[in-house]
Design an enzyme around this catalytic site. Structure first.
Site, short mmCIF file in Angstrom:
data_model
loop_
_atom_site.label_atom_id
_atom_site.label_comp_id
_atom_site.label_asym_id
_atom_site.label_seq_id
_atom_site.Cartn_x
_atom_site.Cartn_y
_atom_site.Cartn_z
CB CYS A 1 -0.98 0.03 1.15
SG CYS A 1 -1.42 -1.56 1.82
NE ARG B 1 1.00 -9.36 4.99
CZ ARG B 1 -0.25 -9.23 4.55
NH1 ARG B 1 -1.21 -10.03 5.03
NH2 ARG B 1 -0.56 -8.31 3.67
CD GLN C 1 -0.98 -8.63 -0.29
OE1 GLN C 1 -0.28 -7.63 -0.42
NE2 GLN C 1 -1.99 -8.69 0.55
CG ASP D 1 -2.14 -5.23 -2.88
OD1 ASP D 1 -3.34 -5.09 -2.62
OD2 ASP D 1 -1.23 -4.79 -2.13
CG HIS E 1 -3.64 0.01 -2.96
ND1 HIS E 1 -2.55 -0.76 -3.22
CD2 HIS E 1 -4.01 -0.25 -1.68
CE1 HIS E 1 -2.24 -1.46 -2.14
NE2 HIS E 1 -3.11 -1.17 -1.18
CE LYS F 1 -11.66 -7.91 7.41
NZ LYS F 1 -10.71 -8.97 7.39
CG HIS G 1 -6.17 -1.28 1.16
ND1 HIS G 1 -4.81 -1.24 1.34
CD2 HIS G 1 -6.69 -0.27 1.89
CE1 HIS G 1 -4.53 -0.23 2.15
NE2 HIS G 1 -5.65 0.37 2.49
ZN ZN Z 1 -3.28 -2.13 0.58
#
Ligand code: ZN
Ligand code: ZN
Length: 565
Positions: free
Chosen positions: A269, A298, A316, A318, A320, A400, A446
């Site tokens: 992010c 992680r 990910q 991912d 945004h 979320k 996200h």
């Molecule tokens: Zn994010």
């Protein structure tokens, strides 16, 4: 509650049976768990799974005796006397608050326990439980403590439920992606590299690449712009983002480079925020959608690591989305619809949807939370999506929606999260110029759709039991020449196949045809094409389809036309 009490009472009976069969045994603890119970023991001589039927029979004998569970409150001193030969129990007694502790007696067996328990073993259906396995477990989960033997049991209300569960478990075992991954040579782990860090082998990388290419195209069409960001970021960045303060236990220690500290990224992010900030953005430019296949790391305890579904390093899918407050509803709606469409391409049609709301610790204002939560609710309602509310289950920075996909065995897998964020736009002060020429805070969403490539491939393998759809198979067709004189013809066929961008392999090793067919079946190759004298003469192929076997001789053109490509 009743079922849990029965399960926990079975744990006591397990300990009772073990104490009868193995005098002098030392007891750990024995709680009820999901679908059953366990008990930890310190055996003088370790036992194995082969010893379980004997213990199970002893338990059944005890159940028949209608043993009563009696609760007694005793002083700590008395408890210490009762458990004088039980070091683990003594340790627990020492730590219990107050002067009185409760114990349960069932027959000859006494256990330190606060209950509740059933009245007597009459309440247990002796046909509906089963001891399943033994495993090593450190006392109190701490590796500095002695290793005990944990005996697991299953318990249900009826024999039928138990049998159904066992059947499902057996089916799940066959689909274990860790075993399939090895068998299909997709990925591996290596002790010297480290736990939770998968290596993608050539065939696995082909599979990943197919999925990545599909995502690249699919997201490009949906207006996303692909970006790529580094694996490390300066500690100051993570301070600004709040990760250092709120997410530190999931991150690896800083690395020092030229007196500056850097952290391996647990999320992408802040990097995307920086790209957004590199230009002045007008409301006319919004929404802006950045997507990245971002590899993050992680910290996970080694004990919870599991194949590809729980790892320490993963990629990910991912993205945004930066938008104006007015665009939020539309963006969330589009995200959901697009997400379902993508899942359908992979063969998933059933989902469980969760809406997570404001937790105790939160960033932003209550009003802001309400507004964003209402947007999510509104979209779910508009799309007629049934969902469950996970009250207080939101992340600290916003509410979320989680999408859990249901696989062919009906198991739930957490994949997608769509999160509205109040935290980062404020911390990084990211804005856009609104239609009045003023700076306004931008909204940020996200979203990870598949979740991570690793996890999703694990789920795919379990869903399809390794027999991936044609388009996802790293090797789609094997050509099997009957003898060396047919290799030339196999090459001819191969050329035509490759012209259609289909991935094929000519199996020209010096092995029998039946052996190659068997191998192809084990490797779950969608089509095996056998070519011999007859096929060479007729310009045909003999087709074996996965799951169907021999489906006959066919003209090559006709076969290729019939493929779903
Ligand atoms: Zn994010
Ligand atoms: Zn108990």
């Amino acid at each position: 509650m009743k079922q849990e009490t029965i399960r926990h009472s079975l744990a006591h009976l397990l300990a009772y049976a073990v104490s009868e069969l193995y005098p002098g045994i030392k007891f750990g603890i024995g709680p009820a768990i999901k679908n059953g119970f366990y008990y930890d023991f310190d055996f003088k001589n370790p036992i194995s799974n082969e010893d379980l039927p004997k213990i199970e029979n002893k338990m059944k004998e005890l159940i028949k005796q209608n043993i009563v569970f009696k609760k007694k409150n005793v002083s700590k001193n008395e408890a210490k006397k009762i458990f004088k030969n039980q070091p683990y129990k003594l340790e627990l007694i020492k730590e219990l608050p107050g002067k009185i502790v409760s114990i349960y007696q069932s027959g000859e067996f006494l256990d330190l326990c606060k209950g509740p328990h059933i009245k007597s073993t009459k309440e247990i259906n002796a046909e509906a439980f089963k001891l399943t396995k033994t495993a090593g477990a450190y006392w109190r989960g701490n590796e500095k403590n002695p290793m005990l033997t944990r005996i697991y049991g299953l318990a249900f209300d009826t024999k039928k439920e138990l049998e159904e569960f066992l059947k499902k478990e057996k089916e799940a075992e066959k689909r274990d992606h860790r075993i399939l991954g090895q068998k299909l040579e997709l990925f591996m782990f290596d002790e010297e590299i480290g736990a939770g860090l998968p290596l993608w082998m050539p065939k696995g990388e082909i599979l990943r690449h197919i999925i990545e290419e599909y995502l690249y195209e699919e997201l490009k069409k949906a207006g996303y712009q692909w970006v790529r960001t580094p694996h490390l970021g300066n500690l100051n960045l993570w301070k600004t983002s709040g990760h250092w303060e709120l997410y530190r236990e999931n991150m690896y220690s800083p690395i020092e480079i030229e007196n500056e500290k850097y952290l391996i990224k647990p999320m992408n992010c802040p990097f995307h925020v920086k790209i957004y900030q590199s230009k002045i953005i007008s409301y006319k430019n919004l929404p802006i959608k950045y997507a990245e296949l971002g590899t993050v790391y992680r910290y996970e305890k080694s004990g919870v690591l599991h194949g590809l579904t729980r790892v320490r390093g993963f990629t990910q899918d991912d993205a945004h989305i930066f938008c104006t407050p007015e665009q939020l509803t539309e963006e969330v709606e589009e995200l959901l619809c697009h997400g379902f469409k993508i899942f359908e391409t992979f063969g998933f049609k059933e989902f469980n949807i969760y809406l997570s709301t404001r937790p105790e610790k939160y960033a932003g204002t209550i009003k802001g939370w309400e507004k964003a939560t209402n947007v999510l609710k509104y979209v779910l309602k508009k799309l007629k999506i049934k969902y469950q509310v996970d009250a207080g289950g939101g992340v600290f920075y916003g509410p979320k929606i989680d999408i859990k996909i249901k696989d062919s065995l009906g198991r739930e897998w957490q994949c997608t999260t769509i999160q509205v964020d109040f935290n980062l736009p404020k911390r990084f002060n990211i804005t856009f110029i609104n239609n009045k020429g003023k700076k306004e805070k931008v909204y940020m969403i996200h979203r990870a759709l598949l979740g991570s490539m690793e996890r999703f491939i694990g789920v795919l393998l379990e869903h399809y039991a390794g027999a991936l759809p044609f388009w996802l198979s790293s090797e789609q067709i094997w050509l099997i020449p009957v003898g060396s004189q047919h290799i030339e013809y196999a090459r001819e066929v191969s050329e035509k196949i490759q012209g259609l961008q289909i991935r094929d392999v000519i199996k020209d090793e010096n092995e029998t045809v039946s052996k190659k067919i068997r191998e192809g079946e084990i490797k779950k190759i969608p089509y095996l094409l056998v070519v011999g004298d007859k096929e060479m003469k007729n310009k045909t192929v003999r087709v074996r389809e996965r799951g169907k076997g021999d489906i006959g001789e066919m003209e090559l053109e006709k076969f290729l036309k019939g493929l779903e490509i």
